[in-house]
Design a protein around this motif. Structure first.
Motif, PDB file in Angstrom:
ATOM      1  N   ASP A 162       0.833  -1.206   0.000  1.00  0.00           N
ATOM      2  CA  ASP A 162       0.000   0.000   0.000  1.00  0.00           C
ATOM      3  C   ASP A 162       0.869   1.258   0.000  1.00  0.00           C
ATOM      4  O   ASP A 162       0.550   2.233  -0.685  1.00  0.00           O
ATOM      5  N   ALA A 163       1.957   1.244   0.758  1.00  0.00           N
ATOM      6  CA  ALA A 163       2.860   2.402   0.802  1.00  0.00           C
ATOM      7  C   ALA A 163       3.495   2.645  -0.568  1.00  0.00           C
ATOM      8  O   ALA A 163       3.595   3.787  -1.021  1.00  0.00           O
ATOM      9  N   GLN A 164       3.913   1.567  -1.228  1.00  0.00           N
ATOM     10  CA  GLN A 164       4.507   1.705  -2.560  1.00  0.00           C
ATOM     11  C   GLN A 164       3.474   2.218  -3.559  1.00  0.00           C
ATOM     12  O   GLN A 164       3.791   3.055  -4.408  1.00  0.00           O
ATOM     13  N   GLU A 190      14.469  -3.338  -5.208  1.00  0.00           N
ATOM     14  CA  GLU A 190      14.892  -1.942  -5.351  1.00  0.00           C
ATOM     15  C   GLU A 190      13.726  -0.971  -5.544  1.00  0.00           C
ATOM     16  O   GLU A 190      13.943   0.234  -5.697  1.00  0.00           O
ATOM     17  N   ARG A 191      12.491  -1.472  -5.533  1.00  0.00           N
ATOM     18  CA  ARG A 191      11.333  -0.611  -5.802  1.00  0.00           C
ATOM     19  C   ARG A 191      11.159   0.491  -4.761  1.00  0.00           C
ATOM     20  O   ARG A 191      10.847   1.626  -5.112  1.00  0.00           O
ATOM     21  N   ASP A 192      11.331   0.156  -3.478  1.00  0.00           N
ATOM     22  CA  ASP A 192      11.153   1.180  -2.443  1.00  0.00           C
ATOM     23  C   ASP A 192      12.067   2.371  -2.692  1.00  0.00           C
ATOM     24  O   ASP A 192      11.616   3.519  -2.691  1.00  0.00           O
ATOM     25  N   ALA A 193      13.339   2.097  -2.900  1.00  0.00           N
ATOM     26  CA  ALA A 193      14.311   3.178  -3.110  1.00  0.00           C
ATOM     27  C   ALA A 193      13.977   3.962  -4.379  1.00  0.00           C
ATOM     28  O   ALA A 193      14.014   5.202  -4.381  1.00  0.00           O
ATOM     29  N   TRP A 194      13.618   3.262  -5.451  1.00  0.00           N
ATOM     30  CA  TRP A 194      13.287   3.935  -6.713  1.00  0.00           C
ATOM     31  C   TRP A 194      12.074   4.849  -6.536  1.00  0.00           C
ATOM     32  O   TRP A 194      12.078   6.000  -6.966  1.00  0.00           O
ATOM     33  N   LEU A 195      11.038   4.315  -5.896  1.00  0.00           N
ATOM     34  CA  LEU A 195       9.816   5.098  -5.691  1.00  0.00           C
ATOM     35  C   LEU A 195      10.076   6.322  -4.805  1.00  0.00           C
ATOM     36  O   LEU A 195       9.576   7.410  -5.088  1.00  0.00           O
ATOM     37  N   LYS A 196      10.872   6.146  -3.751  1.00  0.00           N
ATOM     38  CA  LYS A 196      11.173   7.287  -2.862  1.00  0.00           C
ATOM     39  C   LYS A 196      11.943   8.362  -3.626  1.00  0.00           C
ATOM     40  O   LYS A 196      11.666   9.547  -3.468  1.00  0.00           O
ATOM     41  N   ARG A 197      12.895   7.939  -4.437  1.00  0.00           N
ATOM     42  CA  ARG A 197      13.662   8.917  -5.245  1.00  0.00           C
ATOM     43  C   ARG A 197      12.726   9.655  -6.211  1.00  0.00           C
ATOM     44  O   ARG A 197      12.759  10.868  -6.298  1.00  0.00           O
ATOM     45  N   GLN A 198      11.918   8.908  -6.915  1.00  0.00           N
ATOM     46  CA  GLN A 198      11.031   9.512  -7.911  1.00  0.00           C
ATOM     47  C   GLN A 198       9.964  10.398  -7.270  1.00  0.00           C
ATOM     48  O   GLN A 198       9.556  11.392  -7.865  1.00  0.00           O
ATOM     49  N   ALA A 199       9.498   9.998  -6.093  1.00  0.00           N
ATOM     50  CA  ALA A 199       8.453  10.773  -5.411  1.00  0.00           C
ATOM     51  C   ALA A 199       9.044  11.953  -4.643  1.00  0.00           C
ATOM     52  O   ALA A 199       8.304  12.773  -4.095  1.00  0.00           O
ATOM     53  N   GLY A 200      10.378  12.028  -4.596  1.00  0.00           N
ATOM     54  CA  GLY A 200      11.035  13.143  -3.902  1.00  0.00           C
ATOM     55  C   GLY A 200      10.973  13.026  -2.399  1.00  0.00           C
ATOM     56  O   GLY A 200      10.933  14.027  -1.698  1.00  0.00           O
ATOM     57  N   GLN A 201      10.985  11.816  -1.909  1.00  0.00           N
ATOM     58  CA  GLN A 201      10.897  11.608  -0.449  1.00  0.00           C
ATOM     59  C   GLN A 201      12.203  11.110   0.120  1.00  0.00           C
ATOM     60  O   GLN A 201      12.997  10.505  -0.458  1.00  0.00           O
ATOM     61  N   THR A 239       0.945   4.125  -2.918  1.00  0.00           N
ATOM     62  CA  THR A 239       0.762   5.549  -2.624  1.00  0.00           C
ATOM     63  C   THR A 239       1.888   6.371  -3.242  1.00  0.00           C
ATOM     64  O   THR A 239       1.656   7.417  -3.852  1.00  0.00           O
ATOM     65  N   GLN A 240       3.120   5.894  -3.102  1.00  0.00           N
ATOM     66  CA  GLN A 240       4.255   6.605  -3.705  1.00  0.00           C
ATOM     67  C   GLN A 240       4.140   6.622  -5.225  1.00  0.00           C
ATOM     68  O   GLN A 240       4.432   7.635  -5.867  1.00  0.00           O
ATOM     69  N   LEU A 241       3.702   5.515  -5.806  1.00  0.00           N
ATOM     70  CA  LEU A 241       3.561   5.451  -7.256  1.00  0.00           C
ATOM     71  C   LEU A 241       2.498   6.433  -7.746  1.00  0.00           C
ATOM     72  O   LEU A 241       2.644   7.021  -8.817  1.00  0.00           O
ATOM     73  N   THR A 242       1.439   6.644  -6.973  1.00  0.00           N
ATOM     74  CA  THR A 242       0.432   7.630  -7.382  1.00  0.00           C
ATOM     75  C   THR A 242       1.049   9.034  -7.425  1.00  0.00           C
ATOM     76  O   THR A 242       0.712   9.824  -8.310  1.00  0.00           O
ATOM     77  N   LEU A 243       1.946   9.319  -6.488  1.00  0.00           N
ATOM     78  CA  LEU A 243       2.641  10.619  -6.510  1.00  0.00           C
ATOM     79  C   LEU A 243       3.506  10.740  -7.764  1.00  0.00           C
ATOM     80  O   LEU A 243       3.511  11.780  -8.427  1.00  0.00           O
ATOM     81  N   VAL A 244       4.229   9.667  -8.080  1.00  0.00           N
ATOM     82  CA  VAL A 244       5.077   9.668  -9.275  1.00  0.00           C
ATOM     83  C   VAL A 244       4.211   9.888 -10.516  1.00  0.00           C
ATOM     84  O   VAL A 244       4.539  10.705 -11.379  1.00  0.00           O
ATOM     85  N   ALA A 245       3.097   9.174 -10.584  1.00  0.00           N
ATOM     86  CA  ALA A 245       2.213   9.286 -11.756  1.00  0.00           C
ATOM     87  C   ALA A 245       1.680  10.703 -11.912  1.00  0.00           C
ATOM     88  O   ALA A 245       1.607  11.232 -13.024  1.00  0.00           O
ATOM     89  N   GLN A 246       1.317  11.322 -10.805  1.00  0.00           N
ATOM     90  CA  GLN A 246       0.743  12.670 -10.872  1.00  0.00           C
ATOM     91  C   GLN A 246       1.788  13.735 -11.184  1.00  0.00           C
ATOM     92  O   GLN A 246       1.458  14.773 -11.739  1.00  0.00           O
ATOM     93  N   ARG A 247       3.033  13.471 -10.844  1.00  0.00           N
ATOM     94  CA  ARG A 247       4.097  14.463 -11.050  1.00  0.00           C
ATOM     95  C   ARG A 247       4.841  14.292 -12.370  1.00  0.00           C
ATOM     96  O   ARG A 247       5.660  15.127 -12.719  1.00  0.00           O
ATOM     97  N   THR A 248       4.559  13.212 -13.072  1.00  0.00           N
ATOM     98  CA  THR A 248       5.279  12.947 -14.313  1.00  0.00           C
ATOM     99  C   THR A 248       4.626  13.691 -15.471  1.00  0.00           C
ATOM    100  O   THR A 248       3.442  13.482 -15.749  1.00  0.00           O
ATOM    101  N   PRO A 249       5.386  14.533 -16.164  1.00  0.00           N
ATOM    102  CA  PRO A 249       4.825  15.237 -17.325  1.00  0.00           C
ATOM    103  C   PRO A 249       4.445  14.238 -18.426  1.00  0.00           C
ATOM    104  O   PRO A 249       5.087  13.189 -18.566  1.00  0.00           O
ATOM    105  N   PRO A 250       3.423  14.555 -19.200  1.00  0.00           N
ATOM    106  CA  PRO A 250       2.956  13.631 -20.247  1.00  0.00           C
ATOM    107  C   PRO A 250       4.057  13.126 -21.172  1.00  0.00           C
ATOM    108  O   PRO A 250       4.079  11.950 -21.516  1.00  0.00           O
ATOM    109  N   GLN A 251       4.989  13.985 -21.561  1.00  0.00           N
ATOM    110  CA  GLN A 251       6.037  13.573 -22.499  1.00  0.00           C
ATOM    111  C   GLN A 251       7.043  12.605 -21.876  1.00  0.00           C
ATOM    112  O   GLN A 251       7.797  11.963 -22.603  1.00  0.00           O
TER     113      GLN A 251
END
Length: 191
Positions: free
Chosen positions: A148-150, A180-191, A152-164
């Motif tokens: 569930d935490a991942q 490695e998903r936790d670390a990747w998601l935290k980096r991408q979500a800016g956390q 939630t982080q992925l929803t942040l990544v999806a919302q912050r990613t520009p269409p292109q």
């Protein structure tokens, strides 16, 4: 359970379960002496289903296939929601159907992924609304593996990613090993 979640669970796979109902063994009492048992009905094609237009039949089959592809726990949640929905007064059922139909098609389609992903799908739509055919199976497997935490982080990544950048970000995410998903998601979500 919030009203839209309830409606989504029940209405995303509307009458699809009747398209190919699951087997249910119900013990029947033996026929009374001197009576002839009634012939068995053909359950392969219920009369209501046979009356549908071909495109409606295809939709019902697709809905049923989506239901069968869900993990058993999610199917149980849908069955429970369907039972609660069936217990509602007809007018309330109709209001919920109308509310659900008034939603955007992508929102309604997201519920085919099950209750857990369906609830998050409006936020994930940017990355996963238009997945190329060669990534679909992998995407579903990966999304269902997320905590569930991942998610939630992925929803942040999806919302912050520009269409292109969506295709590149989605492809990069799907290539990340599970460890490695936790670390990747935290980096991408800016956390």
């Amino acid at each position: 359970m919030n009203k839209f979640l309830f409606a989504g669970l029940v209405l995303a796979l509307p009458l699809s379960l009747s398209a190919a109902p699951p087997s249910l063994e119900v013990p029947l009492p033996p026929p009374a002496p001197g009576t002839t048992p009634a012939p068995m009905a053909d359950t392969r094609s219920p009369p209501a289903f046979a009356q549908l237009r071909p495109e409606q039949q295809r939709q019902r089959r697709a809905d049923y296939a989506a239901f069968k592809a869900l993990p058993e726990g999610e199917r149980d949640r849908i069955r429970q929601a369907a039972a609660r929905f069936a217990a509602l007064p007809a007018a309330q059922q109709q209001r919920l159907r109308e509310q659900f139909q008034a939603q955007d098609q992508s929102f309604r389609d997201g519920w085919r992924l099950g209750p857990r992903l369906g609830m998050q799908f409006p936020k994930l739509h940017g990355l996963f609304g238009l997945v190329p055919p060669e990534q679909r199976e992998t995407a579903l497997v990966v999304l269902r593996q997320l905590t569930d935490a991942q998610l939630t982080q992925l929803t942040l990544v999806a919302q912050r990613t520009p269409p292109q950048e969506r295709d590149a970000v989605r492809s990069a995410f799907l290539a990340v090993p599970p460890a490695e998903r936790d670390a990747w998601l935290k980096r991408q979500a800016g956390q």
